[in-house]
Write an enzyme that holds these catalytic residues in place. Sequence first.
Site, PDB file in Angstrom:
ATOM      1  N   SER A  10      -6.575  -5.840  12.940  1.00  0.00           N
ATOM      2  CA  SER A  10      -5.674  -5.620  11.719  1.00  0.00           C
ATOM      3  C   SER A  10      -5.839  -4.120  11.501  1.00  0.00           C
ATOM      4  CB  SER A  10      -5.940  -6.284  10.570  1.00  0.00           C
ATOM      5  OG  SER A  10      -5.118  -6.051   9.662  1.00  0.00           O
ATOM      6  N   HIS A  35      -2.670  -5.935  15.681  1.00  0.00           N
ATOM      7  CA  HIS A  35      -2.187  -6.995  14.422  1.00  0.00           C
ATOM      8  C   HIS A  35      -1.817  -5.830  13.292  1.00  0.00           C
ATOM      9  CE1 HIS A  35      -1.831 -10.690  12.152  1.00  0.00           C
ATOM     10  NE2 HIS A  35      -2.253  -9.928  11.124  1.00  0.00           N
ATOM     11  N   MET A  39       3.483  -5.983   4.179  1.00  0.00           N
ATOM     12  CA  MET A  39       3.299  -6.794   2.645  1.00  0.00           C
ATOM     13  C   MET A  39       4.398  -6.129   1.663  1.00  0.00           C
ATOM     14  SD  MET A  39      -0.716  -7.463   2.000  1.00  0.00           S
ATOM     15  CE  MET A  39      -1.686  -7.777   3.568  1.00  0.00           C
ATOM     16  N   HIS A  68       2.861  -9.469  11.305  1.00  0.00           N
ATOM     17  CA  HIS A  68       2.581 -10.581  10.488  1.00  0.00           C
ATOM     18  C   HIS A  68       3.370 -10.158   9.150  1.00  0.00           C
ATOM     19  CE1 HIS A  68      -0.468 -12.799   7.887  1.00  0.00           C
ATOM     20  NE2 HIS A  68       0.737 -13.219   7.620  1.00  0.00           N
ATOM     21  N   MET A  70       4.336 -10.558   5.775  1.00  0.00           N
ATOM     22  CA  MET A  70       3.918 -11.373   4.262  1.00  0.00           C
ATOM     23  C   MET A  70       4.991 -10.822   3.331  1.00  0.00           C
ATOM     24  SD  MET A  70       0.131 -11.098   4.726  1.00  0.00           S
ATOM     25  CE  MET A  70       0.169  -9.837   6.031  1.00  0.00           C
ATOM     26  N   MET A 139      -3.627 -19.313   8.159  1.00  0.00           N
ATOM     27  CA  MET A 139      -4.268 -18.372   7.298  1.00  0.00           C
ATOM     28  C   MET A 139      -5.935 -18.729   6.876  1.00  0.00           C
ATOM     29  SD  MET A 139      -2.505 -15.552   6.986  1.00  0.00           S
ATOM     30  CE  MET A 139      -3.778 -14.873   6.226  1.00  0.00           C
ATOM     31  N   ASP A 178      -6.413 -15.770  10.737  1.00  0.00           N
ATOM     32  CA  ASP A 178      -6.475 -14.537  10.073  1.00  0.00           C
ATOM     33  C   ASP A 178      -7.216 -14.667   8.829  1.00  0.00           C
ATOM     34  OD1 ASP A 178      -5.640 -11.888   9.113  1.00  0.00           O
ATOM     35  OD2 ASP A 178      -3.478 -12.345   9.382  1.00  0.00           O
TER      36      ASP A 178
HETATM   37  C1  DX5 Z   1      -4.461 -10.654   4.974  1.00  0.00           C
HETATM   38  C2  DX5 Z   1      -4.292 -10.196   6.387  1.00  0.00           C
HETATM   39  C3  DX5 Z   1      -5.302 -10.058   7.300  1.00  0.00           C
HETATM   40  C4  DX5 Z   1      -6.131  -9.347   6.845  1.00  0.00           C
HETATM   41  C5  DX5 Z   1      -7.664  -9.488   7.756  1.00  0.00           C
HETATM   42  O1  DX5 Z   1      -3.617 -11.108   4.236  1.00  0.00           O
HETATM   43  O2  DX5 Z   1      -3.054 -10.937   6.877  1.00  0.00           O
HETATM   44  O3  DX5 Z   1      -4.689  -9.632   8.456  1.00  0.00           O
HETATM   45  O4  DX5 Z   1      -6.032  -7.784   7.190  1.00  0.00           O
HETATM   46  O5  DX5 Z   1      -8.657  -8.870   7.308  1.00  0.00           O
HETATM   47  P1  DX5 Z   1      -9.984  -9.282   7.315  1.00  0.00           P
HETATM   48  O6  DX5 Z   1     -10.469  -9.594   8.633  1.00  0.00           O
HETATM   49  O7  DX5 Z   1     -10.864  -7.962   6.682  1.00  0.00           O
HETATM   50  O8  DX5 Z   1     -10.299 -10.538   6.515  1.00  0.00           O
HETATM   51 ZN    ZN Z   2      -2.468 -10.714   9.153  1.00  0.00          ZN
END
Ligand code: DX5
Ligand code: ZN
Length: 219
Positions: A10, A35, A39, A68, A70, A139, A178
Amino acid sequence: MPRPTLIAPSILSCDFGRLAEEVRAVEAAGAGLIHVDVMDGRFVPNITIGPVVVEAVKKVATLPLDVHLMIVEPERYVGDFIKAGAATVTVHQEACVHLHRTLELIRSLGARPSVVLNPATSLSTLEDVLPLVDQVLLMSVNPGFGGQSFIPHTLAKLQRLRAMLDERGLGRVDVEVDGGINADTAKQVVAAGANVLVAGHAVFRSGDYRKAIAALLGK
Ligand code: DX5
Ligand code: ZN
């Protein structure tokens, strides 16, 4: 049928000042996908990146971009993200009033439709859309930030999801997870049925991307 596990770093946790370099580095280190965490400060309490950044990543990436979303009302933006280079577009069940229509829209625009559930959302909410998707993401943290701890309840949920897919003859669907993935949780989620593992901190906050990805793959 067992399928190869893919690691999807990510970029949320990368050094954005060296974005192109970071993307190239994880690709060279054995990543399977890139990824991208989008947001909006409304669906989640954080604001990150938009289509222009996806376009910039697309210019340097050779791997598919796993985007992704959000964000609220994702149907308003899926077209922009696909134009910017998204290969897979993941929308939150919780953010889609017309989830069926939004998943069909993603496919009609030439990308792979994917749906994601927050930790509190039941798998039963997906029953009627499973035939429409190429990927389901669970998630394993509450979305919004990198670096959070894995919620153990996700393991049983992953197992139930794999069973739901198998029962319906949908074994081709990717199961992604994730949040809070490290070498320990990676092993557990793969055993529970996940084949695409998102990892932010475990890759970008490690000193050695190749070693970090190998460890996530259990090598
Ligand atoms: C969280 C994101 C993830 C995040 C994962 O809201 O969707 O993709 O970046 O990060 P780690 O692997 O550090 O938990
Ligand atoms: Zn994500």
